[in-house]
Scaffold this active site. Structure first.
Site, PDB file in Angstrom:
ATOM      1  N   ASP A  62       0.926  -1.224   0.044  1.00  0.00           N
ATOM      2  CA  ASP A  62      -0.052  -0.018   0.005  1.00  0.00           C
ATOM      3  C   ASP A  62       1.001   1.093   0.039  1.00  0.00           C
ATOM      4  OD1 ASP A  62      -2.466   1.469   0.003  1.00  0.00           O
ATOM      5  OD2 ASP A  62      -3.088   0.526   1.926  1.00  0.00           O
ATOM      6  N   ASP A 114     -10.603   1.687  -3.312  1.00  0.00           N
ATOM      7  CA  ASP A 114     -11.195   1.240  -1.897  1.00  0.00           C
ATOM      8  C   ASP A 114     -12.924   1.352  -1.925  1.00  0.00           C
ATOM      9  OD1 ASP A 114      -8.848   0.983  -0.759  1.00  0.00           O
ATOM     10  OD2 ASP A 114      -8.791   3.020   0.387  1.00  0.00           O
TER      11      ASP A 114
HETATM   12  C1  GLA Z   1      -6.033   1.786   2.239  1.00  0.00           C
HETATM   13  C2  GLA Z   1      -6.147   0.744   1.308  1.00  0.00           C
HETATM   14  C3  GLA Z   1      -7.261   0.034   2.071  1.00  0.00           C
HETATM   15  C4  GLA Z   1      -6.628  -0.364   3.304  1.00  0.00           C
HETATM   16  C5  GLA Z   1      -6.244   0.778   4.069  1.00  0.00           C
HETATM   17  C6  GLA Z   1      -5.591   0.057   5.468  1.00  0.00           C
HETATM   18  O1  GLA Z   1      -6.677   2.656   2.285  1.00  0.00           O
HETATM   19  O2  GLA Z   1      -6.562   1.314   0.091  1.00  0.00           O
HETATM   20  O3  GLA Z   1      -7.614  -0.932   1.167  1.00  0.00           O
HETATM   21  O4  GLA Z   1      -5.659  -1.484   3.147  1.00  0.00           O
HETATM   22  O5  GLA Z   1      -5.392   1.394   3.371  1.00  0.00           O
HETATM   23  O6  GLA Z   1      -5.252   1.297   6.180  1.00  0.00           O
END
Ligand code: GLA
Length: 779
Positions: free
Chosen positions: A477, A545
């Site tokens: 990420d 997301d």
């Molecule tokens: C980001 C990612 C999510 C999740 C969060 C965790 O927003 O896109 O899918 O993994 O971080 O903090």
């Protein structure tokens, strides 16, 4: 195939030709990019009219060549000065401070096999069929500009990159060095770009090209969800199935720039490469600087034709390693199921249920390390939180493996929280302008990857984590964009963004290279870094997301223009959806995820037995068909108010159709599924798997058929719903491909308020269907 004769250059792919020639004055004049033709059968004569008297107030190139006015020519590259006032490919501040360049042809070479040159320090497309390198030298300085063209015949793509070499005795400054320039003689065009924000990625915009400039760019330090680097230039009348269009992308993950301009003569120029904004690069004597590799493709078969080229290119030449072309495990991710509130018991409970459902991999998302109970701390402290996972990563991993599931984790290696042991020990590792306030993003800072010691530290740390347990999947990420950037390792801060990306590639290459069996998934707050650079290392990316099926359909449609669905992961989450609070049927959520890499992000421990059964059936169906994703064409049939996607296997023996509608319309029963891409001569079976619908969806209407009155949502209603289901419609048609391609299928009619039984399509708001088309035996 590259053909050269008498300073005339022709690049051919399976269905396209690209031609240019050297002028007597030394520049390269672009002549044609489009449908394949035999250019040596007269194209150079047909496309090179005599131009004795340059028009209007154009400046002529030089007194030796009074007929050359660069501003009104199509060129393979353009510099600053010498009369071309359009967007340049290259701008160099020479040793005397001047900005004019005058690059002219020196020589060419065709490279094949091991002689193909690649870019230092940046990922590039694998296995070009051939490479044309043209060396140019500045007429008045000792600076060299090399133009590279790599040919990918089967996918009808050409990539371009450029290199500047400083043969002067003192430094020069590269003010801009783009990767690609395409000049088009004339035409009425539209520019398509893909824009958005967090959870709203990849909206499709179409803007007419006017005299002036249209820019698609990022200065966020990442390729960004604001403006994805993939763009399209299409003729105004081009649609999904017919017409001319050109696609452009960059194999790069940082600040990018694509500009389409139209000049007073109607000529259109597209340039793309590293964003020149906040960029310059000092090049010492005898040093070379490469631009990233840019991709372009032409299709005369509309936007779906262009997407097909791009999809083939990404699958064959970008995605690599063990997972290329291989179907991916169905996963369960802990994020939307429990956010930071994870512990061993919860994960094991989830894994037990997941196993029963047919899920193959459990992913522990954020929250497993340091003191990470929210997003305010601990990035950089990549040690297991033993309160949550007392046996460490190995302990939980072994237990999950023992239940028959693979195990994966989330990491964010590029970041550090100010509230972390790493920051307390090494504030110098974090990016900030010394002595000035720093603007935080998600309470975190970048690690300074321009510094080798920082890169070495994090590579070592993450490699230790990944070898500490049997980890088979990693979600990488990256959750913020650049703000006040600065590195005390650099004299020229304008180099920061590009040097960060070079550092990032070094880190990713070392980590992914050390663990070739691990499936790495890219992520950046969802789709904030969905680009070809990342896909060279990680075979799939978390697209957004946003897991709401209706929003996801739009996002995946946007992505489908430039990227195959085999690099997209898509999860089924709970309802109401956590980003939109919208309710959609599980059937709809599955259908949207079906044409990508499927996962679940839902608390499986809380599922009703009906949902468990439905999910079990979904996963079984997905597993039976997931291979097709890697060897098929994805076709957009319609999008906007409703979506229709097709996936047709390359051998045309199998196809899938997904339909998805927005708000349902009263008294609108008709429904037609359009089809394409099937083999005209084959016989096909078109069918669906009939669903069973919960009577709750019909609310109070139950009383029309019930002998006793049933109050909505009462105990009786709930009890009856366990045993009585409403049967969905059955489609079952056998027809020739030619018929299906031409007519499509008119399916059962939608519910229109006048009666319901198993011959009526239950299609409420955001209703969806998945249809199967399989080659049938002729008997
Ligand atoms: C980001 C990612 C999510 C999740 C969060 C965790 O927003 O896109 O899918 O993994 O971080 O903090």
């Amino acid at each position: 195939m590259i053909k050269v004769s008498d300073f005339k250059f022709v690049i051919e792919t399976n269905t396209t030709s690209y031609c240019f020639r050297k002028l007597n004055s030394g520049q390269l004049e672009h002549l044609y990019y489009g449908e394949k033709m035999d250019a040596f059968d007269g194209a150079f004569e047909a496309l090179c009219p005599v131009n004795k008297y340059p028009a209007g107030n154009l400046c002529t190139y030089s007194k030796d060549f009074p007929d050359v006015a660069l501003e009104n020519m199509c060129l393979e590259y353009s510099g600053y000065g010498k009369g071309d006032v359009r967007e340049p490919l290259v701008v160099i501040r020479n040793t005397d401070g001047s900005l004019t360049s005058d690059f002219i042809y020196h020589s060419y070479v065709i490279n094949r096999g091991e002689h193909i040159e690649s870019i230092n320090g940046m990922p590039s497309a694998l296995k070009p069929d051939e490479q044309l390198k043209i060396k140019l030298m500045d007429r008045q300085t000792n600076v060299e500009l090399d133009l590279y063209y790599n040919i990918f015949e089967e996918s009808d793509c050409i990539t371009r990159f450029s290199k500047v070499v400083n043969h002067e005795d003192s430094p020069i400054e590269i003010v801009r060095l783009l990767s690609n320039q395409l000049d088009i003689f004339e035409g009425s065009f539209e520019f398509m770009n893909f824009t958005g924000a967090w959870a709203r990625e990849m909206n499709v915009n179409t803007t007419p090209v006017f005299q002036g400039k249209l820019v698609n760019s990022s200065v966020a330090g990442v390729s960004s969800n604001r403006n994805n680097p993939f763009t399209i230039l299409k003729k105004s009348d081009t649609n999904e199935f017919a017409g001319d269009c050109f696609g452009f992308n960059l194999i790069y993950s940082g600040n990018h720039y694509t500009c389409v301009s139209k000049d007073g003569f109607g000529k259109v120029r597209v340039v793309s490469g590293i964003n020149p904004d906040c960029f310059s690069f000092k090049l010492n004597s005898n040093e070379a600087f490469f631009s990233p590799e840019a991709v372009m493709s032409y299709s005369g078969n509309g936007l779906n034709g262009l997407s097909k080229n791009m999809h083939t290119f990404v699958r064959k030449h970008i995605v690599r390693g063990k997972w290329a072309g291989k179907s991916r495990p169905v996963l369960l991710n802990s994020w939307e199921a429990s956010y930071f509130k994870i512990d061993e018991k919860k994960l094991i409970d989830m894994a037990k249920t997941a196993k029963k459902l047919g899920i193959e991999l459990l992913v522990v998302d954020d929250g497993w390390f340091g003191k990470r109970d929210n997003d305010k701390s601990s990035l950089g402290d990549w040690d297991t939180n033993l309160k949550k996972l007392p046996g460490g990563l190995k302990g939980i991993c072994d237990k999950i493996n023992g239940l028959g599931l693979d195990f994966g984790i989330w990491i964010e290696p590029e970041m550090v929280s100010v509230d972390s042991d790493l920051y307390r020990k090494h504030p110098d590792y974090a990016v900030c302008v010394p002595g000035k306030d720093h603007s935080e993003g998600r309470n975190q800072r970048f690690l300074d990857f321009t510094k080798k010691e920082v890169r070495d530290y994090i590579v070592d740390k993450i490699c230790n984590v990944l070898s500490s347990a049997n980890i088979s999947y990693v979600k990488w990420d990256m959750n913020r964009i650049f703000t006040d950037f600065y590195s005390d390792s650099l004299d020229n801060q304008m180099e920061f963004s590009h040097r960060y990306i070079l550092g990032l590639y070094d880190v990713i290459e070392r980590i992914t290279g050390a663990f070739p069996d691990i499936l790495f998934e890219g992520c950046a707050s969802g789709g904030n870094r969905f680009d070809l650079g990342i896909l060279c290392y990680m075979p799939q990316i978390w697209a957004s997301d946003n897991t709401d099926a209706w929003c996801r359909a739009a996002i995946q449609t946007g992505l489908s223009y430039g990227y195959p669905m085999s690099v997209v992961s898509s999860h089924i989450s709970g309802c109401p959806n956590h980003q939109t609070l919208r309710n959609t049927l599980l059937e709809t959520r599955f259908n949207v995820a079906f044409m990508a890499n499927l996962g679940y992000e839902i608390n499986v421990s809380d599922l009703s037995s009906e949902m468990m059964n439905e999910i079990k059936a979904q996963i079984k169906l997905y597993k039976e068909n997931r291979d097709v994703l890697f060897d098929s064409d994805f076709i957009r049939m319609s999008y906007g108010d409703n979506y229709e996607w097709m996936l047709v296997s390359r051998d045309k023996s199998k196809a899938f159709v997904i339909t998805l509608s927005g708000l349902s319309k009263a008294n609108y029963p008709d429904c037609e599924v359009k089809l394409t891409g099937l083999c005209d001569d084959k016989l096909y079976h078109f069918y669906n798997i009939p669903a069973k619908y919960d009577i709750h969806h019909f609310g109070d209407l139950i009383n029309i058929v019930s002998p006793v009155h049933i109050r909505q949502n009462s105990l009786v209603h709930n009890a009856v719903s366990k045993f009585v289901k409403m049967d969905g419609e059955t489609e079952d048609i056998v027809a020739k491909g030619s018929v299906l391609n031409k007519c499509g299928v008119r399916t059962h009619k939608n519910f229109a308020g006048t009666g319901y039984d198993s011959d009526v399509r239950f299609y409420q708001d955001f209703g969806s269907r998945l249809y199967f088309i399989e080659e049938a035996k002729n008997d």
